[in-house]
Design a protein around this motif. Structure first.
Motif, PDB file in Angstrom:
ATOM      1  N   UNK A 188     -12.500 -21.979  38.306  1.00 23.21           N
ATOM      2  CA  UNK A 188     -11.205 -22.564  37.978  1.00 23.21           C
ATOM      3  C   UNK A 188     -10.381 -22.642  39.260  1.00 23.21           C
ATOM      4  N   UNK A 189      -9.704 -23.759  39.469  1.00 16.62           N
ATOM      5  CA  UNK A 189      -8.726 -23.885  40.548  1.00 16.62           C
ATOM      6  C   UNK A 189      -7.383 -24.247  39.934  1.00 16.62           C
ATOM      7  N   UNK A 200      12.080  -7.913  36.131  1.00 19.89           N
ATOM      8  CA  UNK A 200      13.301  -7.382  35.531  1.00 19.89           C
ATOM      9  C   UNK A 200      14.524  -8.239  35.855  1.00 19.89           C
ATOM     10  N   UNK A 201      14.572  -8.803  37.033  1.00 23.30           N
ATOM     11  CA  UNK A 201      15.751  -9.565  37.474  1.00 23.30           C
ATOM     12  C   UNK A 201      15.324 -10.761  38.307  1.00 23.30           C
ATOM     13  N   UNK A 202      15.276 -11.932  37.698  1.00 23.44           N
ATOM     14  CA  UNK A 202      14.907 -13.105  38.462  1.00 23.44           C
ATOM     15  C   UNK A 202      14.566 -14.284  37.581  1.00 23.44           C
ATOM     16  N   UNK A 203      14.269 -15.417  38.218  1.00 26.90           N
ATOM     17  CA  UNK A 203      13.849 -16.607  37.478  1.00 26.90           C
ATOM     18  C   UNK A 203      12.805 -17.374  38.272  1.00 26.90           C
ATOM     19  N   UNK A 204      12.003 -18.153  37.547  1.00 27.26           N
ATOM     20  CA  UNK A 204      10.956 -18.978  38.151  1.00 27.26           C
ATOM     21  C   UNK A 204      10.846 -20.299  37.411  1.00 27.26           C
ATOM     22  N   UNK A 205      10.710 -21.388  38.157  1.00 21.85           N
ATOM     23  CA  UNK A 205      10.369 -22.698  37.599  1.00 21.85           C
ATOM     24  C   UNK A 205       9.135 -23.181  38.353  1.00 21.85           C
ATOM     25  N   UNK A 206       8.095 -23.589  37.627  1.00 26.82           N
ATOM     26  CA  UNK A 206       6.849 -23.972  38.281  1.00 26.82           C
ATOM     27  C   UNK A 206       6.157 -25.109  37.555  1.00 26.82           C
ATOM     28  N   UNK A 207       5.325 -25.837  38.286  1.00 23.88           N
ATOM     29  CA  UNK A 207       4.482 -26.884  37.711  1.00 23.88           C
ATOM     30  C   UNK A 207       3.204 -26.945  38.515  1.00 23.88           C
ATOM     31  N   UNK A 208       2.087 -27.300  37.842  1.00 26.16           N
ATOM     32  CA  UNK A 208       0.835 -27.320  38.573  1.00 26.16           C
ATOM     33  C   UNK A 208      -0.281 -28.005  37.825  1.00 26.16           C
ATOM     34  N   UNK A 209      -1.448 -27.981  38.472  1.00 26.17           N
ATOM     35  CA  UNK A 209      -2.657 -28.624  37.960  1.00 26.17           C
ATOM     36  C   UNK A 209      -3.774 -27.603  37.916  1.00 26.17           C
ATOM     37  N   UNK A 210      -4.531 -27.579  36.808  1.00 23.77           N
ATOM     38  CA  UNK A 210      -5.675 -26.674  36.640  1.00 23.77           C
ATOM     39  C   UNK A 210      -6.937 -27.499  36.434  1.00 23.77           C
ATOM     40  N   UNK A 211      -7.971 -27.194  37.200  1.00 19.44           N
ATOM     41  CA  UNK A 211      -9.261 -27.869  37.023  1.00 19.44           C
ATOM     42  C   UNK A 211     -10.352 -26.814  36.860  1.00 19.44           C
ATOM     43  N   UNK A 237      -5.896 -17.879  36.659  1.00 21.93           N
ATOM     44  CA  UNK A 237      -6.293 -17.341  37.959  1.00 21.93           C
ATOM     45  C   UNK A 237      -7.423 -18.136  38.588  1.00 21.93           C
ATOM     46  N   UNK A 238      -7.225 -18.584  39.829  1.00 18.54           N
ATOM     47  CA  UNK A 238      -8.287 -19.315  40.524  1.00 18.54           C
ATOM     48  C   UNK A 238      -9.472 -18.392  40.779  1.00 18.54           C
ATOM     49  N   UNK A 239     -10.685 -18.897  40.566  1.00 13.34           N
ATOM     50  CA  UNK A 239     -11.884 -18.046  40.636  1.00 13.34           C
ATOM     51  C   UNK A 239     -13.136 -18.891  40.778  1.00 13.34           C
ATOM     52  N   UNK A 240     -14.207 -18.241  41.172  1.00 12.63           N
ATOM     53  CA  UNK A 240     -15.532 -18.814  41.023  1.00 12.63           C
ATOM     54  C   UNK A 240     -16.456 -17.672  40.610  1.00 12.63           C
ATOM     55  N   UNK A 241     -17.528 -18.026  39.917  1.00 14.12           N
ATOM     56  CA  UNK A 241     -18.416 -16.971  39.453  1.00 14.12           C
ATOM     57  C   UNK A 241     -19.805 -17.481  39.130  1.00 14.12           C
ATOM     58  N   UNK A 242     -20.695 -16.537  38.970  1.00 16.04           N
ATOM     59  CA  UNK A 242     -22.076 -16.800  38.538  1.00 16.04           C
ATOM     60  C   UNK A 242     -22.342 -15.909  37.329  1.00 16.04           C
ATOM     61  N   UNK A 244      -5.446 -33.465  30.654  1.00 15.21           N
ATOM     62  CA  UNK A 244      -5.773 -34.789  31.173  1.00 15.21           C
ATOM     63  C   UNK A 244      -7.214 -35.154  30.845  1.00 15.21           C
ATOM     64  N   UNK A 245      -8.043 -34.135  30.641  1.00 20.65           N
ATOM     65  CA  UNK A 245      -9.442 -34.314  30.261  1.00 20.65           C
ATOM     66  C   UNK A 245      -9.908 -32.984  29.677  1.00 20.65           C
ATOM     67  N   UNK A 246     -11.199 -32.867  29.404  1.00 17.66           N
ATOM     68  CA  UNK A 246     -11.722 -31.609  28.880  1.00 17.66           C
ATOM     69  C   UNK A 246     -11.657 -30.488  29.911  1.00 17.66           C
ATOM     70  N   UNK A 247     -11.608 -30.840  31.206  1.00 17.81           N
ATOM     71  CA  UNK A 247     -11.657 -29.824  32.255  1.00 17.81           C
ATOM     72  C   UNK A 247     -10.416 -29.764  33.134  1.00 17.81           C
TER      73      UNK A 247
END
Length: 390
Positions: free
Chosen positions: A28-29, A377-388, A54-59, A350-353
């Motif tokens: 996964x990326x 506990x104290x903060x904020x986050x705004x994010x956008x991304x792509x997963x393949x 989480x980005x990863x590779x495996x066997x 966007x597709x199956x993957x």
């Protein structure tokens, strides 16, 4: 077939004999952009990695032994997709297969596995059974359940047994002979113990998990300033000494006593109504001479415009115990702590993957956590991304 052939080529190139009936290379990326702010710190704009997955590779592979028995393995490496560095290290494992490394045997008796993998309530790995939070362990400090409640990530030297399913129920038992290493005698290695019940029955899913981590091997000798800040970090607080004060206090030696056993009970589940999926989770965690706390979470997932929208809120209420309570008061800190969090997100395939995601989260602490410079506990986050996935 293509991925199986690639895996064979990788193993052949590394000098490993290839003679398995089913070996797969996968991964996964996840790369995105995030804007975040932690209390008293500057706003940052960063390229993110692994916010949703989480980005990863495996066997992984399996050999059929016949008569319903098989032997399998998983070797999974975490990495940062923005800079290529190793990720998901914990308890001394910071390179190699940091996410998972296991060998297992399956049959009519259930599943028995050994190696490194996520604990029962970690939200990670093949044997995690955590249920009840729509955002799982995704979206960093603001979104992940395990950064809000207590958790013990991935452990080394670990055995797990999972029963066959009966009426939708399975029971899991897990033990680590040493969270990081088990080279010392048993009484000096720190151990994890977990017992969990999981139910999967149509629209209803749930889990009940008991976990304990003993304090063996946690006594520590060192410099007073450094160890004092470390002690309060274990309570979820920021440093009580700044850099200049640490230099002064480090002129004195100090000993941290061995910690008591830490416990956690986590119950969670979900029900799919079709038009919406409702999640609920609760955890009670305690450690004598340190803390006891309650964490609650309610969330919902709703199909919207071909994707899924999520909304959730959490509340944490706790207090310091015994020695920790006395130490907090010595530094003028409240002996109770609170935190509130709200999250919203959307994923679209966007597709199956491949999918895109957006996320926004906000957290606010009170009492002892009022000014802690930590996003959970104290903060904020705004994010956008792509997963393949591959």
């Amino acid at each position: 077939m293509k991925k199986t052939l690639i895996a064979a080529a990788v193993m052949a190139a590394s000098g490993v004999a290839f003679a398995a009936s089913n070996v797969t290379l996968y991964g996964i990326l996840d790369t995105g952009i995030g804007v975040s702010k932690v209390k008293h710190q500057d706003t940052t704009v960063q390229m993110t990695t692994g916010m949703d997955s989480g980005s990863r590779w495996g066997i992984k592979g399996v050999e059929d032994l016949g008569n319903g028995y098989s032997v399998g393995f998983v070797a999974e490496q975490g990495f940062n997709s923005d800079d290529g560095n190793v990720a998901n290290g914990s308890y001394g494992t910071t390179s190699g297969f940091t996410r998972e490394m296991q060998l297992n045997v399956k049959g009519a008796f259930g599943t028995l596995a050994a190696g490194r993998f996520g604990t029962l309530a970690s939200g990670a790995g093949s044997y995690n059974i955590l249920q009840g939070w729509a955002f799982g362990t995704s979206y960093g400090d603001q979104g992940s359940w395990t950064r809000f409640g207590k958790a013990w990530a991935r452990t080394n030297n670990t055995l797990v047994y999972v029963t066959p399913a009966f009426g939708g129920f399975t029971v899991s038992a897990m033990y680590s002979n040493g969270l990081s290493a088990d080279t010392d005698k048993w009484s000096k290695n720190r151990h994890y113990y977990g017992l969990g019940l999981k139910y999967a029955g149509g629209p209803l899913n749930g889990s009940l998990i008991f976990e304990a981590v003993d304090g063996r091997g946690t006594a520590e000798e060192g410099k007073e300033g450094t160890l004092t800040n470390k002690y309060f970090a274990n309570l979820g607080l920021g440093p009580v000494y700044d850099a200049d004060q640490v230099k002064v206090e480090d002129k004195k030696d100090m000993t941290l006593d061995k910690q008591k056993t830490a416990y956690g009970i986590t119950a969670g589940g979900s029900y799919d109504f079709g038009a919406a999926k409702l999640f609920a989770i609760y955890q009670y965690a305690w450690q004598k001479e340190m803390y006891n706390q309650h964490a609650f979470g309610l969330s919902v997932g709703v199909p919207v415009a071909g994707g899924e929208a999520k909304l959730g809120a959490r509340y944490l209420i706790g207090k310091f115990d015994g020695e920790a309570k006395r130490n907090a008061k010595d530094f003028g800190l409240d002996d109770k702590y609170r935190a509130f969090n709200i999250d919203a997100g959307y994923t679209y395939p966007l597709s199956k993957r491949t999918k895109v995601y957006g996320f926004a989260g906000w957290s606010d602490g009170a009492k002892a956590y009022n000014n802690v410079e930590k996003g959970a506990w104290n903060g904020w986050t705004v994010a956008a991304g792509l997963v393949h996935s591959f």
